[in-house]
Design a protein around this motif. Structure first.
Motif, PDB file in Angstrom:
ATOM      1  N   ASN A  34       0.866  -1.083  -0.033  1.00 51.42           N
ATOM      2  CA  ASN A  34      -0.126   0.004   0.005  1.00 51.42           C
ATOM      3  C   ASN A  34       0.832   1.290   0.111  1.00 51.42           C
ATOM      4  OD1 ASN A  34      -2.969  -0.798   0.246  1.00 51.42           O
ATOM      5  ND2 ASN A  34      -1.914  -2.218   1.652  1.00 51.42           N
ATOM      6  N   VAL A  36       2.921   2.542   2.148  1.00 55.22           N
ATOM      7  CA  VAL A  36       2.485   3.367   3.360  1.00 55.22           C
ATOM      8  C   VAL A  36       3.830   3.786   3.925  1.00 55.22           C
ATOM      9  CG1 VAL A  36       1.849   2.914   5.617  1.00 55.22           C
ATOM     10  CG2 VAL A  36       0.619   2.067   3.949  1.00 55.22           C
ATOM     11  N   THR A  96      -4.205   9.154   3.472  1.00 57.99           N
ATOM     12  CA  THR A  96      -3.767   8.414   1.744  1.00 57.99           C
ATOM     13  C   THR A  96      -4.846   9.155   1.041  1.00 57.99           C
ATOM     14  OG1 THR A  96      -3.636   6.840   0.306  1.00 57.99           O
ATOM     15  CG2 THR A  96      -5.375   6.371   1.901  1.00 57.99           C
TER      16      THR A  96
END
Length: 121
Positions: A34, A36, A96
């Protein structure tokens, strides 16, 4: 926007080293898949089934470089008859711009049975 990323894995025994190692593996995959940045993580919540008490899986986060200040909390999972044993579940909330359907949820080991619709091989 804050989004949730789910993850789950299992271990074979109530063993501290295995709990920490499998949690670390899962968290790293959640972050990698993802994209991150630890600075953008709001919090990480980890639950374990009642048969796991040899270690706090949150220890795994402290082993990942750059994750020192990520807020994390462990808690017991509810004991549902017939549920998957030796299971560690994670909810990571991140800041996000990605859409909900772009979140890659990670299910490893026997936990793949929990969400076969989300498992990528």
């Amino acid at each position: 926007m804050i989004r949730g990323i789910r993850g789950a894995t299992t271990v074979t025994n109530n063993n501290a080293d295995e709990i920490v190692a499998e949690t670390k593996k899962m968290i790293e995959q959640m972050a990698q898949q993802n994209d991150v940045d630890p600075e953008l993580i709001a919090s990480v919540m980890i639950s374990v089934t009642p048969d796991l008490n040899a270690a706090f899986p949150a220890k795994a986060l402290r082993l990942i470089e750059g994750w020192k200040y990520v807020p994390v909390m462990c808690m017991p999972e509810i004991s549902v008859p017939g549920s998957l044993p030796f299971c560690i579940r994670v909810m990571m909330t991140v800041n996000t711009t990605a859409a909900q359907n772009q979140m890659e949820h990670i299910y490893l080991n026997e936990a793949k049975k929990l969400r076969p619709d989300l498992v990528q091989e």
